[in-house]
Scaffold this active site. Structure first.
Site, PDB file in Angstrom:
ATOM      1  CG  LEU A   6     104.023 -92.271  41.400  1.00 16.49           C
ATOM      2  CD1 LEU A   6     103.878 -93.138  42.646  1.00 16.49           C
ATOM      3  CD2 LEU A   6     105.497 -92.133  41.022  1.00 16.49           C
ATOM      4  CB  ALA A   8     105.100 -97.717  36.553  1.00 14.63           C
ATOM      5  NE  ARG A  13      91.331-103.756  41.019  1.00  9.17           N
ATOM      6  CZ  ARG A  13      91.079-102.777  41.902  1.00  9.17           C
ATOM      7  NH1 ARG A  13      89.826-102.554  42.289  1.00  9.17           N
ATOM      8  NH2 ARG A  13      92.051-102.034  42.383  1.00  9.17           N
ATOM      9  CB  THR A  77     104.132 -95.752  45.774  1.00  7.09           C
ATOM     10  OG1 THR A  77     104.169 -96.130  47.161  1.00  7.09           O
ATOM     11  CG2 THR A  77     102.791 -96.151  45.199  1.00  7.09           C
ATOM     12  CD  GLU A 149      99.744 -98.085  52.143  1.00  7.92           C
ATOM     13  OE1 GLU A 149      98.944 -98.434  51.265  1.00  7.92           O
ATOM     14  OE2 GLU A 149      99.935 -96.894  52.436  1.00  7.92           O
ATOM     15  CG  ASN A 164      98.622 -91.321  51.353  1.00  8.63           C
ATOM     16  OD1 ASN A 164      98.720 -90.172  50.949  1.00  8.63           O
ATOM     17  ND2 ASN A 164      99.401 -92.321  50.938  1.00  8.63           N
ATOM     18  CG  ASN A 222      92.193 -98.733  41.119  1.00  9.65           C
ATOM     19  OD1 ASN A 222      93.369 -98.606  40.779  1.00  9.65           O
ATOM     20  ND2 ASN A 222      91.703 -98.163  42.196  1.00  9.65           N
ATOM     21  CG  ASN A 372      66.102 -72.804  -3.364  1.00 17.31           C
ATOM     22  OD1 ASN A 372      66.364 -73.990  -3.153  1.00 17.31           O
ATOM     23  ND2 ASN A 372      64.971 -72.231  -2.964  1.00 17.31           N
ATOM     24  CE1 TYR A 382      87.967 -89.621  -5.979  1.00 18.65           C
ATOM     25  CE2 TYR A 382      86.238 -91.224  -5.577  1.00 18.65           C
ATOM     26  CZ  TYR A 382      87.582 -90.900  -5.619  1.00 18.65           C
ATOM     27  OH  TYR A 382      88.518 -91.836  -5.292  1.00 18.65           O
TER      28      TYR A 382
END
Ligand code: UD1
Ligand code: CA
Length: 452
Positions: A6, A8, A13, A77, A149, A164, A222, A372, A382
């Site tokens: 998951l 999505a 925060r 969920t 919950e 959980n 989070n 050396n 360059y």
């Protein structure tokens, strides 16, 4: 076995334009940690649910073995897992992981899958402070009844400490039906995946729990605060594994490994070092404080002093490097090479026992053995449009403050006088100088300040 990740959620925060699951821990996106762990379990299907920051998430994490399911809008969920159902077979187990919980170990997930062989299994932890989490409600005999919950819990249920983690294994054959029975009549108006537990119990499907080895395995992100906390946990785990493996760390709390670090015996690393990509430190390598090494191989016995920055380089054995040395991509140093302070080397090779000890720029050069390179030497590689090569053969001696205007070759055993601007090849075994003869002017006086 199927795995559904998951990913999505928005992650408000985080206060960031970057989708939450793409924020890095140890230099790797949160969700990439989860994908890598998932892959190590060889699932037959690996589905990532994405939504917020959709295309960026998908393009950043894209891989051939991942199926993508868009969840738009995000209704919980349970609703998230529903989006994966068309991509899943209906045999075996479906393991649900969170894209913002990066540190779960494969061994823990294997234990959970084992526990869920004949039904449903939930990864749970006992937390001193369980506020905010779904609680595991058990009957008097200790049998799991359901998950409630935080926002729907009674005062009594809120006192439950077993929570959980969100990670669970569900029988694939029952998944679609259970999900279709979910309702959103709850405090958050969401389709909770957690409600399938009560459905399983009602059907007499066994519900088991398993626990991680460490609480840190199930910590989610989070906020930037939690991101920083997880980074430290992860780095400390890496450091502890290195200590166990025999590396001497001046301080296991002050090292950052953002990739893969391989090491031999008796390696020692001082404080504040950062290792990125794939770094190999052979036996008895010493790394001084505050060095950054990215995709570097270091040969046995080489000592690196403080404040070095090396990238895409191969360093031979018994070298002495730094402090303040910079090796850029394409640098290859042979055995016993010395590179000192404020020396920058790019796309160049230095043969055995060659030295560039102070203030030099060496680019696009092929340097032989025992050369050396004097202080202040610069390869002028360059011309503003093209790059040219400098070749310095074995046993050459480059006087201080010389410029080698490439393409140019310094022959074997040649010496350049200090301050030489070399524009033509220097023949072997000879002294080449390009500066004007020294003169002293008699009668010269220094300009004087005129008083106004
Ligand atoms: C969830 C669990 C809770 C558990 C907690 C652990 C539910 C209903 N609750 O609560 O029991 O203790 O995780 O952290 O499952 N997501 C989506 N789409 C959505 C909603 C969420 O992809 O529509 C993703 C999020 O990005 C996140 C994960 O699912 O990675 C969990 O979502 P979140 O909203 O944090 O769930 P919690 O309320 O914390
Ligand atoms: Ca959460």
């Amino acid at each position: 076995m199927n795995i559904v990740i998951l990913a999505a959620g928005q992650g408000k925060r985080m206060h960031s334009n970057l989708p939450k699951v793409l924020h890095p821990v140890a230099g790797k996106a949160l969700a990439q940690h989860v994908i890598d762990t998932a892959r190590s379990l060889s699932p037959s299907k690996l589905v990532v649910i994405y939504g917020h920051g959709g295309d960026v998430v998908r393009s950043t994490l894209a891989a051939d073995d991942i199926s993508w399911a868009l969840q738009e809008p995000q209704l919980g969920t349970g609703h998230a897992v529903m989006q994966a159902v068309p991509a899943l077979g209906d045999s075996g187990q479906t393991l649900v992981l969170y894209g913002d919980v990066p540190l779960t170990q494969a061994s823990t997930l294997k234990r959970l899958l084992q526990a869920g062989k004949d039904g449903l299994a939930i990864l749970t932890v006992e937390l001193e402070n369980s506020t905010g989490y779904g609680r595991i409600v058990r009957d008097a005999a200790g049998k799991v009844l359901r998950i409630v919950e935080e926002k729907d819990a009674t005062a009594a249920e809120k006192t439950i400490h077993e929570v959980n983690t969100g990670i669970m294994s569900i029988p694939s054959a029952r998944l679609a039906e259970w999900l279709s029975k979910l309702s959103n009549s709850n405090a958050q108006g969401e389709y909770y995946l957690t409600d399938i537990v009560a459905l399983a119990v009602a059907e007499g499907v066994p519900v088991h729990t398993a626990q991680p080895d460490g609480e840190w395995e199930v910590l989610g992100v989070n906020s930037k605060v939690q991101l920083a906390e997880l980074e430290r946990v992860h780095q400390r785990n890496i450091a502890d594994a290195m200590l166990v493996g025999g590396v001497r760390l001046a301080d296991p709390n002050r090292i950052d490994v953002r990739g893969e670090l391989a090491y031999g015996r008796d390696v020692s690393i001082d404080v504040g070092c950062v290792f990125e990509g794939r770094v190999e430190l052979a036996d008895a390598v010493e790394v001084g404080p505050y060095c950054v090494l990215k995709n570097v191989k270091v040969g046995a016995g080489t000592r690196i002093a403080a404040f070095c920055h090396f990238e895409d380089a191969v360093i031979g054995p018994d070298g002495i490097l730094g402090p303040y040395a910079r090796l850029r991509p394409g640098t290859e140093l042979g055995p016993e090479v010395h590179v000192g302070n404020f020396v920058e080397i790019k796309k160049s090779t230095l043969g055995a026992q060659s030295k560039a000890n102070h203030l030099a720029y060496i680019g696009d050069a092929e340097i032989g053995q025992r050369v050396n390179v004097g202080a202040g030497t610069i390869t002028c590689n360059y011309d503003g449009a093209n790059k040219f090569k400098t070749i310095i053969e074995d046993d050459a001696f480059i006087g201080s403050d010389s410029q080698l205007v490439a393409p140019v070759t310094v022959g074997r055993g040649a010496t350049l006088g200090a301050g030489t601007t070399l524009t033509k090849n220097a023949p072997p075994d000879s002294l080449t100088v390009s500066r004007a003869k020294q003169v002293t002017l008699t009668g010269w006086v220094r300009p004087q300040k005129v008083k106004k």
